[in-house]
Design a protein around this motif. Structure first.
Motif, PDB file in Angstrom:
ATOM      1  N   SER A  90       0.840  -1.200   0.000  1.00 57.40           N
ATOM      2  CA  SER A  90       0.000   0.000   0.000  1.00 57.40           C
ATOM      3  C   SER A  90       0.878   1.254   0.000  1.00 57.40           C
ATOM      4  O   SER A  90       2.086   1.168   0.263  1.00 57.40           O
ATOM      5  N   PRO A  91       0.292   2.421  -0.280  1.00 59.71           N
ATOM      6  CA  PRO A  91       1.081   3.655  -0.289  1.00 59.71           C
ATOM      7  C   PRO A  91       1.807   3.933   1.039  1.00 59.71           C
ATOM      8  O   PRO A  91       2.865   4.543   1.049  1.00 59.71           O
ATOM      9  N   ASN A  92       1.243   3.445   2.163  1.00 58.64           N
ATOM     10  CA  ASN A  92       1.915   3.689   3.447  1.00 58.64           C
ATOM     11  C   ASN A  92       2.923   2.598   3.800  1.00 58.64           C
ATOM     12  O   ASN A  92       3.484   2.594   4.885  1.00 58.64           O
ATOM     13  N   GLY A  93       3.136   1.633   2.871  1.00 60.81           N
ATOM     14  CA  GLY A  93       4.155   0.613   3.073  1.00 60.81           C
ATOM     15  C   GLY A  93       3.652  -0.693   3.651  1.00 60.81           C
ATOM     16  O   GLY A  93       4.427  -1.633   3.807  1.00 60.81           O
ATOM     17  N   ASP A  94       2.367  -0.784   4.002  1.00 64.14           N
ATOM     18  CA  ASP A  94       1.814  -2.031   4.531  1.00 64.14           C
ATOM     19  C   ASP A  94       1.674  -3.057   3.416  1.00 64.14           C
ATOM     20  O   ASP A  94       1.346  -2.712   2.276  1.00 64.14           O
ATOM     21  N   GLU A  95       1.906  -4.316   3.755  1.00 61.40           N
ATOM     22  CA  GLU A  95       1.695  -5.381   2.783  1.00 61.40           C
ATOM     23  C   GLU A  95       0.249  -5.862   2.907  1.00 61.40           C
ATOM     24  O   GLU A  95      -0.223  -6.171   3.995  1.00 61.40           O
ATOM     25  N   ILE A  96      -0.452  -5.918   1.779  1.00 61.45           N
ATOM     26  CA  ILE A  96      -1.873  -6.239   1.743  1.00 61.45           C
ATOM     27  C   ILE A  96      -2.093  -7.478   0.877  1.00 61.45           C
ATOM     28  O   ILE A  96      -1.589  -7.559  -0.234  1.00 61.45           O
ATOM     29  N   GLU A  97      -2.879  -8.457   1.395  1.00 60.06           N
ATOM     30  CA  GLU A  97      -3.300  -9.579   0.563  1.00 60.06           C
ATOM     31  C   GLU A  97      -4.460  -9.109  -0.294  1.00 60.06           C
ATOM     32  O   GLU A  97      -5.345  -8.412   0.192  1.00 60.06           O
ATOM     33  N   ASN A  98      -4.450  -9.496  -1.577  1.00 59.01           N
ATOM     34  CA  ASN A  98      -5.534  -9.075  -2.464  1.00 59.01           C
ATOM     35  C   ASN A  98      -5.629  -9.994  -3.669  1.00 59.01           C
ATOM     36  O   ASN A  98      -4.816 -10.868  -3.855  1.00 59.01           O
ATOM     37  N   MET A  99      -6.657  -9.779  -4.460  1.00 56.52           N
ATOM     38  CA  MET A  99      -6.787 -10.479  -5.735  1.00 56.52           C
ATOM     39  C   MET A  99      -5.955  -9.707  -6.753  1.00 56.52           C
ATOM     40  O   MET A  99      -5.883  -8.479  -6.687  1.00 56.52           O
ATOM     41  N   GLN A 100      -5.334 -10.433  -7.668  1.00 57.73           N
ATOM     42  CA  GLN A 100      -4.510  -9.777  -8.672  1.00 57.73           C
ATOM     43  C   GLN A 100      -4.916 -10.228 -10.067  1.00 57.73           C
ATOM     44  O   GLN A 100      -5.215 -11.408 -10.282  1.00 57.73           O
ATOM     45  N   VAL A 101      -4.902  -9.296 -10.981  1.00 52.37           N
ATOM     46  CA  VAL A 101      -5.152  -9.627 -12.378  1.00 52.37           C
ATOM     47  C   VAL A 101      -3.889 -10.268 -12.939  1.00 52.37           C
ATOM     48  O   VAL A 101      -2.804  -9.702 -12.853  1.00 52.37           O
ATOM     49  N   ILE A 102      -4.068 -11.460 -13.508  1.00 46.89           N
ATOM     50  CA  ILE A 102      -2.950 -12.167 -14.132  1.00 46.89           C
ATOM     51  C   ILE A 102      -2.849 -11.778 -15.603  1.00 46.89           C
ATOM     52  O   ILE A 102      -1.765 -11.627 -16.147  1.00 46.89           O
ATOM     53  N   GLY A 103      -3.994 -11.620 -16.245  1.00 44.41           N
ATOM     54  CA  GLY A 103      -3.954 -11.230 -17.645  1.00 44.41           C
ATOM     55  C   GLY A 103      -5.326 -11.223 -18.284  1.00 44.41           C
ATOM     56  O   GLY A 103      -6.296 -11.727 -17.720  1.00 44.41           O
ATOM     57  N   ILE A 104      -5.376 -10.628 -19.460  1.00 46.34           N
ATOM     58  CA  ILE A 104      -6.589 -10.565 -20.267  1.00 46.34           C
ATOM     59  C   ILE A 104      -6.260 -11.193 -21.616  1.00 46.34           C
ATOM     60  O   ILE A 104      -5.218 -10.899 -22.207  1.00 46.34           O
ATOM     61  N   VAL A 105      -7.142 -12.079 -22.067  1.00 45.81           N
ATOM     62  CA  VAL A 105      -6.941 -12.783 -23.338  1.00 45.81           C
ATOM     63  C   VAL A 105      -8.119 -12.470 -24.249  1.00 45.81           C
ATOM     64  O   VAL A 105      -9.269 -12.540 -23.827  1.00 45.81           O
ATOM     65  N   GLU A 106      -7.812 -12.138 -25.499  1.00 45.16           N
ATOM     66  CA  GLU A 106      -8.848 -11.804 -26.477  1.00 45.16           C
ATOM     67  C   GLU A 106      -8.790 -12.756 -27.665  1.00 45.16           C
ATOM     68  O   GLU A 106      -7.789 -13.437 -27.876  1.00 45.16           O
ATOM     69  N   ASN A 107      -9.883 -12.762 -28.421  1.00 42.84           N
ATOM     70  CA  ASN A 107      -9.960 -13.522 -29.680  1.00 42.84           C
ATOM     71  C   ASN A 107      -9.806 -15.030 -29.483  1.00 42.84           C
ATOM     72  O   ASN A 107      -9.014 -15.679 -30.178  1.00 42.84           O
ATOM     73  N   VAL A 108     -10.546 -15.578 -28.521  1.00 37.70           N
ATOM     74  CA  VAL A 108     -10.575 -17.024 -28.297  1.00 37.70           C
ATOM     75  C   VAL A 108     -12.026 -17.497 -28.279  1.00 37.70           C
ATOM     76  O   VAL A 108     -12.943 -16.696 -28.108  1.00 37.70           O
ATOM     77  N   VAL A 109     -12.205 -18.807 -28.436  1.00 35.09           N
ATOM     78  CA  VAL A 109     -13.576 -19.333 -28.482  1.00 35.09           C
ATOM     79  C   VAL A 109     -14.135 -19.669 -27.109  1.00 35.09           C
ATOM     80  O   VAL A 109     -15.331 -19.548 -26.897  1.00 35.09           O
ATOM     81  N   ASP A 110     -13.256 -20.102 -26.188  1.00 34.82           N
ATOM     82  CA  ASP A 110     -13.763 -20.478 -24.870  1.00 34.82           C
ATOM     83  C   ASP A 110     -12.685 -20.298 -23.793  1.00 34.82           C
ATOM     84  O   ASP A 110     -11.551 -19.920 -24.082  1.00 34.82           O
TER      85      ASP A 110
END
Length: 66
Positions: free
Chosen positions: A15-35
């Motif tokens: 975090s901006p104040n230096g605390d470590e926070i557990e959270n969900m993270q975006v791994i990636g976005i994939v386009e142009n696939v069928v499923d």
């Protein structure tokens, strides 16, 4: 064709104040696939760092987005 976002509950951020926070993270976005299966394959092929960083792929959450 469809578009998917992958997120993971693994990981932390600082975090901006230096605390470590557990959270969900975006791994990636994939386009142009069928499923979701094709999206995961494409994500892993185009982002070798995911395996190198030892993320647990079974923990990934996938959503179709528009």
């Amino acid at each position: 064709m469809k578009k998917y976002i992958f997120i993971t509950p693994e990981g932390n951020t600082t975090s901006p104040n230096g605390d470590e926070i557990e959270n969900m993270q975006v791994i990636g976005i994939v386009e142009n696939v069928v499923d979701e299966n094709e999206a995961l394959k494409k994500l892993l092929l185009e982002n070798e760092w995911i395996i190198d960083a030892e993320f647990n792929i079974a923990e990934f959450i996938c959503y179709e987005i528009t």
